[in-house]
Design a protein around this motif. Structure first.
Motif, PDB file in Angstrom:
ATOM      1  N   VAL A 115       0.847  -1.186   0.000  1.00 23.25           N
ATOM      2  CA  VAL A 115       0.000   0.000   0.000  1.00 23.25           C
ATOM      3  C   VAL A 115       0.884   1.236   0.000  1.00 23.25           C
ATOM      4  O   VAL A 115       1.878   1.300   0.730  1.00 23.25           O
ATOM      5  N   VAL A 116       0.525   2.220  -0.815  1.00 22.64           N
ATOM      6  CA  VAL A 116       1.189   3.517  -0.815  1.00 22.64           C
ATOM      7  C   VAL A 116       0.217   4.529  -0.216  1.00 22.64           C
ATOM      8  O   VAL A 116      -0.921   4.637  -0.667  1.00 22.64           O
ATOM      9  N   SER A 117       0.673   5.253   0.784  1.00 25.70           N
ATOM     10  CA  SER A 117      -0.185   6.262   1.414  1.00 25.70           C
ATOM     11  C   SER A 117      -0.278   7.491   0.511  1.00 25.70           C
ATOM     12  O   SER A 117       0.576   7.692  -0.362  1.00 25.70           O
ATOM     13  N   PRO A 118      -1.293   8.329   0.709  1.00 30.19           N
ATOM     14  CA  PRO A 118      -1.409   9.553  -0.096  1.00 30.19           C
ATOM     15  C   PRO A 118      -0.191  10.471   0.033  1.00 30.19           C
ATOM     16  O   PRO A 118       0.116  11.214  -0.879  1.00 30.19           O
ATOM     17  N   ALA A 119       0.531  10.373   1.147  1.00 32.13           N
ATOM     18  CA  ALA A 119       1.716  11.211   1.358  1.00 32.13           C
ATOM     19  C   ALA A 119       2.982  10.579   0.782  1.00 32.13           C
ATOM     20  O   ALA A 119       4.042  11.185   0.804  1.00 32.13           O
ATOM     21  N   GLY A 120       2.897   9.338   0.252  1.00 29.33           N
ATOM     22  CA  GLY A 120       4.048   8.700  -0.367  1.00 29.33           C
ATOM     23  C   GLY A 120       4.763   7.673   0.485  1.00 29.33           C
ATOM     24  O   GLY A 120       5.833   7.203   0.129  1.00 29.33           O
ATOM     25  N   GLY A 121       4.189   7.292   1.605  1.00 30.23           N
ATOM     26  CA  GLY A 121       4.765   6.220   2.414  1.00 30.23           C
ATOM     27  C   GLY A 121       4.452   4.870   1.782  1.00 30.23           C
ATOM     28  O   GLY A 121       3.542   4.742   0.963  1.00 30.23           O
ATOM     29  N   LEU A 122       5.221   3.858   2.154  1.00 32.44           N
ATOM     30  CA  LEU A 122       5.030   2.520   1.613  1.00 32.44           C
ATOM     31  C   LEU A 122       4.898   1.528   2.753  1.00 32.44           C
ATOM     32  O   LEU A 122       5.647   1.604   3.733  1.00 32.44           O
ATOM     33  N   GLU A 123       3.932   0.624   2.643  1.00 31.93           N
ATOM     34  CA  GLU A 123       3.792  -0.458   3.619  1.00 31.93           C
ATOM     35  C   GLU A 123       3.715  -1.775   2.858  1.00 31.93           C
ATOM     36  O   GLU A 123       2.898  -1.939   1.962  1.00 31.93           O
ATOM     37  N   LEU A 124       4.610  -2.688   3.232  1.00 30.96           N
ATOM     38  CA  LEU A 124       4.638  -4.025   2.644  1.00 30.96           C
ATOM     39  C   LEU A 124       4.248  -5.036   3.706  1.00 30.96           C
ATOM     40  O   LEU A 124       4.769  -4.987   4.824  1.00 30.96           O
ATOM     41  N   ALA A 125       3.354  -5.953   3.370  1.00 30.72           N
ATOM     42  CA  ALA A 125       2.931  -7.010   4.295  1.00 30.72           C
ATOM     43  C   ALA A 125       3.459  -8.346   3.771  1.00 30.72           C
ATOM     44  O   ALA A 125       3.451  -8.598   2.552  1.00 30.72           O
ATOM     45  N   PHE A 126       3.903  -9.194   4.704  1.00 30.24           N
ATOM     46  CA  PHE A 126       4.481 -10.487   4.359  1.00 30.24           C
ATOM     47  C   PHE A 126       3.692 -11.611   5.009  1.00 30.24           C
ATOM     48  O   PHE A 126       3.072 -11.416   6.061  1.00 30.24           O
ATOM     49  N   ASP A 127       3.764 -12.806   4.402  1.00 30.54           N
ATOM     50  CA  ASP A 127       3.032 -13.954   4.949  1.00 30.54           C
ATOM     51  C   ASP A 127       3.573 -14.401   6.305  1.00 30.54           C
ATOM     52  O   ASP A 127       2.923 -15.162   7.008  1.00 30.54           O
ATOM     53  N   SER A 128       4.714 -13.891   6.708  1.00 30.21           N
ATOM     54  CA  SER A 128       5.275 -14.178   8.034  1.00 30.21           C
ATOM     55  C   SER A 128       4.574 -13.369   9.126  1.00 30.21           C
ATOM     56  O   SER A 128       4.851 -13.549  10.306  1.00 30.21           O
ATOM     57  N   GLY A 129       3.687 -12.458   8.712  1.00 30.68           N
ATOM     58  CA  GLY A 129       3.013 -11.589   9.673  1.00 30.68           C
ATOM     59  C   GLY A 129       3.741 -10.281   9.891  1.00 30.68           C
ATOM     60  O   GLY A 129       3.225  -9.385  10.553  1.00 30.68           O
ATOM     61  N   ARG A 130       4.913 -10.124   9.325  1.00 32.72           N
ATOM     62  CA  ARG A 130       5.667  -8.884   9.476  1.00 32.72           C
ATOM     63  C   ARG A 130       5.170  -7.839   8.479  1.00 32.72           C
ATOM     64  O   ARG A 130       4.686  -8.177   7.410  1.00 32.72           O
ATOM     65  N   ARG A 131       5.334  -6.574   8.864  1.00 34.23           N
ATOM     66  CA  ARG A 131       5.012  -5.449   7.982  1.00 34.23           C
ATOM     67  C   ARG A 131       6.196  -4.500   7.972  1.00 34.23           C
ATOM     68  O   ARG A 131       6.718  -4.149   9.024  1.00 34.23           O
ATOM     69  N   LEU A 132       6.624  -4.094   6.800  1.00 32.80           N
ATOM     70  CA  LEU A 132       7.707  -3.142   6.646  1.00 32.80           C
ATOM     71  C   LEU A 132       7.074  -1.806   6.266  1.00 32.80           C
ATOM     72  O   LEU A 132       6.313  -1.737   5.298  1.00 32.80           O
ATOM     73  N   VAL A 133       7.366  -0.777   7.042  1.00 34.30           N
ATOM     74  CA  VAL A 133       6.726   0.521   6.853  1.00 34.30           C
ATOM     75  C   VAL A 133       7.789   1.585   6.604  1.00 34.30           C
ATOM     76  O   VAL A 133       8.696   1.779   7.422  1.00 34.30           O
ATOM     77  N   VAL A 134       7.681   2.273   5.459  1.00 32.40           N
ATOM     78  CA  VAL A 134       8.569   3.371   5.096  1.00 32.40           C
ATOM     79  C   VAL A 134       7.737   4.645   5.116  1.00 32.40           C
ATOM     80  O   VAL A 134       6.829   4.798   4.294  1.00 32.40           O
ATOM     81  N   PRO A 135       8.015   5.553   6.046  1.00 28.47           N
ATOM     82  CA  PRO A 135       7.224   6.791   6.075  1.00 28.47           C
ATOM     83  C   PRO A 135       7.572   7.697   4.894  1.00 28.47           C
ATOM     84  O   PRO A 135       8.649   7.558   4.299  1.00 28.47           O
ATOM     85  N   PRO A 136       6.697   8.612   4.548  1.00 29.89           N
ATOM     86  CA  PRO A 136       7.002   9.564   3.477  1.00 29.89           C
ATOM     87  C   PRO A 136       8.165  10.459   3.883  1.00 29.89           C
ATOM     88  O   PRO A 136       8.443  10.621   5.076  1.00 29.89           O
ATOM     89  N   ASP A 137       8.827  11.029   2.916  1.00 27.62           N
ATOM     90  CA  ASP A 137       9.963  11.908   3.171  1.00 27.62           C
ATOM     91  C   ASP A 137       9.814  13.122   2.262  1.00 27.62           C
ATOM     92  O   ASP A 137       9.606  12.974   1.059  1.00 27.62           O
ATOM     93  N   THR A 138       9.934  14.300   2.801  1.00 24.41           N
ATOM     94  CA  THR A 138       9.745  15.517   2.006  1.00 24.41           C
ATOM     95  C   THR A 138      11.010  15.957   1.287  1.00 24.41           C
ATOM     96  O   THR A 138      10.953  16.836   0.441  1.00 24.41           O
ATOM     97  N   ALA A 139      12.171  15.365   1.611  1.00 21.89           N
ATOM     98  CA  ALA A 139      13.414  15.827   1.020  1.00 21.89           C
ATOM     99  C   ALA A 139      14.101  14.793   0.131  1.00 21.89           C
ATOM    100  O   ALA A 139      14.900  15.149  -0.716  1.00 21.89           O
ATOM    101  N   GLU A 140      13.837  13.545   0.326  1.00 21.30           N
ATOM    102  CA  GLU A 140      14.556  12.493  -0.391  1.00 21.30           C
ATOM    103  C   GLU A 140      13.584  11.549  -1.108  1.00 21.30           C
ATOM    104  O   GLU A 140      12.382  11.648  -0.962  1.00 21.30           O
ATOM    105  N   HIS A 141      14.142  10.613  -1.836  1.00 18.07           N
ATOM    106  CA  HIS A 141      13.382   9.534  -2.473  1.00 18.07           C
ATOM    107  C   HIS A 141      13.455   8.354  -1.519  1.00 18.07           C
ATOM    108  O   HIS A 141      14.433   7.612  -1.524  1.00 18.07           O
TER     109      HIS A 141
END
Length: 122
Positions: free
Chosen positions: A74-100
């Protein structure tokens, strides 16, 4: 018609995790996720915080991601990314206003890139 990030990543297996001054998730089908910003890895046992610019190793929950499959993206409206895995883990990258903060890459280059300020190219 351009595939969505969720459609592109659904069911792909994490084949390799590389870390250093960024995080690379090498996925099946010659697709990779590159994270160049701070991120969190959430699991039932708690939250791990990672700061790639300070150097990150493949340890803790990151080491467990190899072999797991993506079940959601899922990509948030602000540009964050959340990845869900079958292991139950979630990787969350918050949006950043200065970098990619993150990119999804294919064999021929970037497929999706989070731009500063929440914009998404793809």
């Amino acid at each position: 018609m351009t595939e969505s990030i969720a459609e592109l990543l659904a069911g792909r297996q994490v084949q390799r995790v590389r870390a250093g001054t960024g995080l690379w998730l090498e996925l099946s089908g010659a697709v990779s996720v590159l994270i160049d910003s701070d991120f969190r890895l959430l699991a039932a046992g708690g939250v791990e915080h990672f700061y790639p610019q300070l150097g990150t190793g493949v340890s803790g929950g990151l080491a467990v991601l190899t072999g797991s499959h993506l079940t959601g993206a899922v990509v948030s409206p602000a540009g964050g990314l959340e990845l869900a895995f079958d292991s139950g883990r979630r990787l969350v990258v918050p949006p950043d206003t200065a970098e990619h903060p993150w990119q999804i890459l294919g064999p021929d280059g970037p497929l999706f890139t989070a731009e500063p300020g929440g914009y998404l190219t793809g």
